[in-house]
Scaffold this motif. Structure first.
Motif, short mmCIF file in Angstrom:
data_model
loop_
_atom_site.label_atom_id
_atom_site.label_comp_id
_atom_site.label_asym_id
_atom_site.label_seq_id
_atom_site.Cartn_x
_atom_site.Cartn_y
_atom_site.Cartn_z
N UNK A 16 12.99 -0.85 -8.36
CA UNK A 16 14.14 0.07 -8.42
C UNK A 16 13.74 1.54 -8.47
N UNK A 17 12.47 1.83 -8.80
CA UNK A 17 12.04 3.23 -8.85
C UNK A 17 11.91 3.86 -7.47
N UNK A 18 11.98 3.04 -6.41
CA UNK A 18 11.74 3.55 -5.07
C UNK A 18 12.98 4.26 -4.53
N UNK A 19 13.41 5.30 -5.21
CA UNK A 19 14.60 6.06 -4.80
C UNK A 19 14.19 7.25 -3.94
N UNK A 20 13.41 6.98 -2.90
CA UNK A 20 12.98 8.04 -2.00
C UNK A 20 13.00 7.49 -0.59
N UNK A 21 12.81 8.38 0.39
CA UNK A 21 12.86 7.96 1.77
C UNK A 21 11.81 6.92 2.11
N UNK A 22 10.59 7.11 1.62
CA UNK A 22 9.52 6.17 1.91
C UNK A 22 9.81 4.81 1.27
N UNK A 23 10.31 4.83 0.04
CA UNK A 23 10.65 3.58 -0.62
C UNK A 23 11.76 2.84 0.09
N UNK A 24 12.77 3.58 0.55
CA UNK A 24 13.89 2.97 1.28
C UNK A 24 13.38 2.38 2.59
N UNK A 25 12.48 3.09 3.25
CA UNK A 25 11.89 2.60 4.49
C UNK A 25 11.18 1.26 4.25
N UNK A 26 10.42 1.17 3.17
CA UNK A 26 9.69 -0.05 2.87
C UNK A 26 10.64 -1.24 2.72
N UNK A 71 3.71 7.37 0.11
CA UNK A 71 3.39 6.98 -1.26
C UNK A 71 4.29 5.85 -1.75
N UNK A 72 3.77 5.03 -2.65
CA UNK A 72 4.56 3.94 -3.20
C UNK A 72 5.79 4.49 -3.91
N UNK A 73 5.58 5.51 -4.73
CA UNK A 73 6.66 6.23 -5.40
C UNK A 73 6.10 7.63 -5.64
N UNK A 74 6.77 8.47 -6.37
CA UNK A 74 6.31 9.85 -6.56
C UNK A 74 4.80 9.89 -6.74
N UNK A 75 4.14 10.63 -5.85
CA UNK A 75 2.70 10.49 -5.69
C UNK A 75 1.87 10.81 -6.92
N UNK A 100 1.32 5.44 7.32
CA UNK A 100 1.09 6.84 6.96
C UNK A 100 2.01 7.73 7.78
N UNK A 101 2.99 8.36 7.12
CA UNK A 101 4.00 9.15 7.83
C UNK A 101 3.53 10.55 8.18
N UNK A 102 2.70 11.16 7.33
CA UNK A 102 2.29 12.55 7.52
C UNK A 102 0.80 12.69 7.30
N UNK A 103 0.27 13.85 7.71
CA UNK A 103 -1.09 14.20 7.33
C UNK A 103 -1.24 15.71 7.18
N UNK A 104 -1.25 16.43 8.28
CA UNK A 104 -1.50 17.87 8.20
C UNK A 104 -0.49 18.61 7.36
N UNK A 105 0.76 18.11 7.31
CA UNK A 105 1.80 18.78 6.54
C UNK A 105 1.78 18.48 5.06
N UNK A 106 0.91 17.56 4.64
CA UNK A 106 0.81 17.23 3.22
C UNK A 106 0.04 18.30 2.46
N UNK A 107 0.42 18.50 1.20
CA UNK A 107 -0.37 19.36 0.32
C UNK A 107 -1.77 18.78 0.21
N UNK A 108 -2.78 19.63 0.11
CA UNK A 108 -4.16 19.15 0.11
C UNK A 108 -4.45 18.20 -1.04
#
Length: 364
Positions: A16-26, A71-75, A100-108
């Motif tokens: 239930x913690x997956x209240x984000x776009x990536x979690x919904x996608x999964x 990420x599984x949930x908030x990284x 893996x949805x992103x790479x270059x746009x991620x914070x380092x």
């Protein structure tokens, strides 16, 4: 004698913690694969308190492959357990499919935490040739791009049969009745989407007397960036602070599309250009409203995604040439007011079946 694993794939998630776009996608991906191949999928919940090493070991043993959508949930909250699961999967000779949805746009800092997953993966599933090139250009882990397979991205949200009213929708309706031009921007607000770029376009429209109201349907991502402070500071500097609204979290799809019904046009000026991983674009298109966005950086960006390409070809998505000035975006928005609203059929299930088939092809 070792028994045959019960599942083709074990999906890692956070319940239930997956209240984000990536979690919904999964969740949607697992459900679609399960419909196509009943009984083929299992799931493992990993949180700060769930998912011991013993539980991970047993769950990994029940499947021939492990699918992890980062990420599984908030990284910053759940990092170690998913990586432990992937390591155990490789130890037990299970196939690891990393999405893996992103790479270059991620914070380092995020990229550093994702590197072990890239190393452990047998296959890295990506949705954009541009993102794959960003990974290939990485001086540290660029070689892992050889593991990449492209898949067509479906939208997370399906336009519902009806819409829900809200106070914000009523405010937008009142603004339109007063002759204001309502410009929309949907999705999480973070630096990669260049949210401030639309503010400059709004200022130009205001100078032209079009009385714009820029509505960001979404909320700021909390992180180490100062994106929210910078956003409001820029709006104040341009003199449009009173012409900007941010909805914050919107609870239901019905409410989201209720807001969309009061938007005249969507606009996304993106430094990287449109990519095939922009799920928020696909959500907006379902509203039938004009959508103006920067053209792609790569000529082959949509070659693997015929459904996305068809939206561009028929004009549901209007591309602005890369390098164009803000005036060009303002021109396209003004022109969009003359276009009829077209509510074309959208095969939501078909989009998801395409994605599910691409993932299934990587599962033994």
């Amino acid at each position: 004698m070792t028994s045959e694993p019960a599942y083709r794939a074990l999906f890692l998630g956070a319940g239930p913690q997956m209240q984000c776009g990536v979690g919904h996608f999964t969740r949607l991906l697992q459900e679609t694969i399960e419909r196509l191949d009943p009984g083929s999928c299992g799931s493992l919940t990993l949180t700060r308190s769930e998912g011991t090493a013993a539980e991970i070991w047993r769950a990994i043993g029940s499947a021939r492959s492990v699918v992890c959508n980062f990420p599984i949930v908030a990284w910053k909250r759940v990092i170690f357990r998913p990586l432990l699961a992937l390591a155990i999967a490789r130890l037990r000779r299970r196939r690891v499919v990393l999405i893996q949805h992103e790479w270059g746009g991620l914070h380092w800092l995020r990229r550093i935490t994702y590197i072990p997953a890239l190393l452990l993966a047998n296959t890295i599933l990506m949705f954009s040739p541009l993102v794959r090139r960003e990974l290939a250009d990485d001086p540290l882990v660029g070689w892992t791009s050889r593991k990449c397979v492209l898949a067509p991205l479906p939208p997370n949200i399906e336009a519902p049969a009806g819409i829900a009213d809200s106070r914000l929708r009523q405010r937008l309706a009142a603004a339109r009745e007063q002759g204001r031009l309502v410009i929309g921007h949907f999705g999480s607000i973070y630096p990669g989407k260049q949210p401030n770029a639309l503010l400059q376009i709004g200022a130009i429209l205001k100078e032209r007397g079009l009385n714009p109201l820029i509505v960001y349907v979404g909320s700021f991502i909390r992180g180490v960036d100062t994106v929210e402070d910078d956003f409001y500071a820029r709006a104040a500097e341009l003199g449009i602070i009173d012409d900007v609204m941010v909805s914050g979290y919107v609870a239901s799809d019905h409410e989201v599309f209720g807001l969309f019904s009061e938007i005249d046009a969507f606009c996304y000026p993106l430094d990287e250009g449109l990519t095939a991983r922009r799920s928020s674009i696909l959500t907006c298109v379902q509203s039938g409203r004009p959508l103006i966005v920067t053209g792609p950086a790569l000529a082959d960006e949509f070659d693997h995604h015929p459904r996305f390409k068809e939206l561009i070809d028929r004009g549901a998505i209007v591309l602005v040439a890369r390098g164009s000035g803000d005036d060009v975006y303002a021109d396209r928005i003004a022109a969009a007011l003359k276009w009829p609203s077209v509510q074309a059929p959208f095969d939501f299930d078909g989009w998801w079946q395409d994605a599910a088939q691409a993932v299934r092809a990587q599962m033994p």
